[in-house]
Design an enzyme around this catalytic site. Structure first.
Site, mmCIF file in Angstrom:
data_model
loop_
_atom_site.group_PDB
_atom_site.id
_atom_site.type_symbol
_atom_site.label_atom_id
_atom_site.label_comp_id
_atom_site.label_asym_id
_atom_site.label_seq_id
_atom_site.Cartn_x
_atom_site.Cartn_y
_atom_site.Cartn_z
ATOM 1 N N ASN A 125 -10.625 -2.722 -6.333
ATOM 2 C CA ASN A 125 -9.850 -1.784 -7.166
ATOM 3 C C ASN A 125 -10.465 -1.568 -8.554
ATOM 4 O OD1 ASN A 125 -6.551 -2.790 -5.911
ATOM 5 N ND2 ASN A 125 -7.888 -1.142 -5.240
ATOM 6 N N ASP A 154 0.830 -1.212 0.000
ATOM 7 C CA ASP A 154 0.000 0.000 0.000
ATOM 8 C C ASP A 154 0.866 1.264 0.000
ATOM 9 O OD1 ASP A 154 -2.346 1.406 -0.031
ATOM 10 O OD2 ASP A 154 -2.696 1.281 2.125
HETATM 11 C C1 FPP Z 1 -1.952 0.240 -3.351
HETATM 12 O O1 FPP Z 1 -1.495 1.559 -3.380
HETATM 13 C C2 FPP Z 1 -1.409 -0.475 -4.471
HETATM 14 C C3 FPP Z 1 -2.142 -0.998 -5.481
HETATM 15 C C4 FPP Z 1 -3.604 -0.909 -5.584
HETATM 16 C C5 FPP Z 1 -1.493 -1.660 -6.591
HETATM 17 C C6 FPP Z 1 -0.284 -2.444 -6.226
HETATM 18 C C7 FPP Z 1 0.418 -2.721 -7.458
HETATM 19 C C8 FPP Z 1 1.759 -2.664 -7.593
HETATM 20 C C9 FPP Z 1 2.769 -2.445 -6.548
HETATM 21 C C10 FPP Z 1 2.274 -2.848 -8.922
HETATM 22 C C11 FPP Z 1 2.728 -4.249 -9.043
HETATM 23 C C12 FPP Z 1 1.763 -5.021 -9.727
HETATM 24 C C13 FPP Z 1 1.974 -5.575 -10.913
HETATM 25 C C14 FPP Z 1 2.290 -6.990 -10.959
HETATM 26 C C15 FPP Z 1 1.907 -4.792 -12.139
HETATM 27 P P1 FPP Z 1 -2.558 2.723 -3.466
HETATM 28 O O2 FPP Z 1 -2.679 3.111 -4.899
HETATM 29 O O3 FPP Z 1 -3.819 2.320 -2.805
HETATM 30 O O4 FPP Z 1 -1.821 3.833 -2.651
HETATM 31 P P2 FPP Z 1 -2.476 4.947 -1.751
HETATM 32 O O5 FPP Z 1 -3.097 4.250 -0.555
HETATM 33 O O6 FPP Z 1 -1.304 5.786 -1.372
HETATM 34 O O7 FPP Z 1 -3.468 5.688 -2.589
#
Ligand code: FPP
Length: 251
Positions: A69, A21
């Site tokens: 998501n 996250d």
């Molecule tokens: C959460 O951060 C992260 C995600 C929803 C996506 C996780 C994906 C990756 C690390 C990329 C790797 C994946 C592949 C295999 C392509 P957030 O966007 O919710 O962050 P925030 O809480 O700061 O908004």
């Protein structure tokens, strides 16, 4: 830091689960668009997966995209799917070099056809790799997984292959997406929030939880090592008392 730091850790989790996250906040802090956070999140994942394999973790399961998501802005979902396709292509070499098998848990039938094709191809090409299994939780939700499992068991029951009394924990486990994997020993969540967000709810029944304030793109090997040191200080009792455990460990 390299695999040599392993000798300082008595226990290495067999299965490590991670909620990656903080990508969005990492990007925002730098004035970038959110997808830049995800792109840098892939770099962090590469480092952590390689290090995990090096120190002897056998299963690493990461939350890459939850069922929820899909409700994000269309542009972000599209960027994540495009990133998935390009990352799978690019990372095949790293996976092969490190003897890592790639697999996925979740409803991958919902992924765009191109993503699914790419994913299945990399899964096929790495299926004989043995050092570690990296599972991407994609279009994953633990509650959906449980409903899916209940439907499968219901069908086996209706087909007359089992009786109600045959339903036990092993049958449930055999019908989850994580079939064949041990339960996670340690769950790490980065990004400062302290919740489990519909992730591996059945499987984390006895899991140790570790929360890091670091945002995922800045989570490094050293941070994982610190989490593992903390894990090594925990007493895993599985419902027993400390005294019982001491007796069991006395020769
Ligand atoms: C959460 O951060 C992260 C995600 C929803 C996506 C996780 C994906 C990756 C690390 C990329 C790797 C994946 C592949 C295999 C392509 P957030 O966007 O919710 O962050 P925030 O809480 O700061 O908004």
């Amino acid at each position: 830091m390299n695999g040599k730091s392993e000798h300082k850790l008595k226990h290495i989790p067999q299965h490590l689960a991670i909620i990656m996250d903080g990508n969005g906040r990492w990007a925002k802090k730098r004035g970038y668009i959110r997808s830049m956070g995800h792109k840098n999140g892939v770099d962090a994942l590469r480092n952590i997966a390689t290090y995990s394999a090096e120190i002897g973790i056998k299963y690493l399961t990461v939350y890459a995209f939850s069922t929820e998501n899909w409700n994000r802005p269309k542009s972000e979902v599209k960027a994540l799917m495009t990133l998935l396709v390009s990352s799978l292509k690019k990372e095949l070499e790293t996976l092969t070099k490190n003897d890592i098998r790639l697999t996925a848990i979740g409803d991958i039938s919902l992924l765009p056809a191109k993503c699914r094709r790419e994913l299945l191809e990399v899964m096929e090409l790495t299926k004989r790799n043995q050092r570690m299994t990296l599972s991407l939780a994609l279009s994953y939700s633990s509650r959906v997984e449980m409903v899916h499992c209940m439907k499968k068991i219901g069908q086996i029951l209706l087909d007359g292959q089992i009786k109600i009394s045959d339903i036990d924990e092993a049958l449930v486990e055999n019908n989850l997406f994580t079939f064949g994997m041990p339960d996670p020993d340690l769950l790490i969540r980065t990004g400062g929030e302290k919740r489990v967000s519909n992730y591996l709810l059945w499987q984390i029944a006895y899991c140790e939880l570790y929360f890091s304030d670091k945002l995922w793109p800045e989570f490094e090997k050293e941070d994982l090592f610190r989490a593992l040191q903390d894990f090594n200080r925990r007493e895993r009792r599985f419902g027993k008392t400390s005294e019982q455990l001491q007796e069991e460990n006395t020769p």
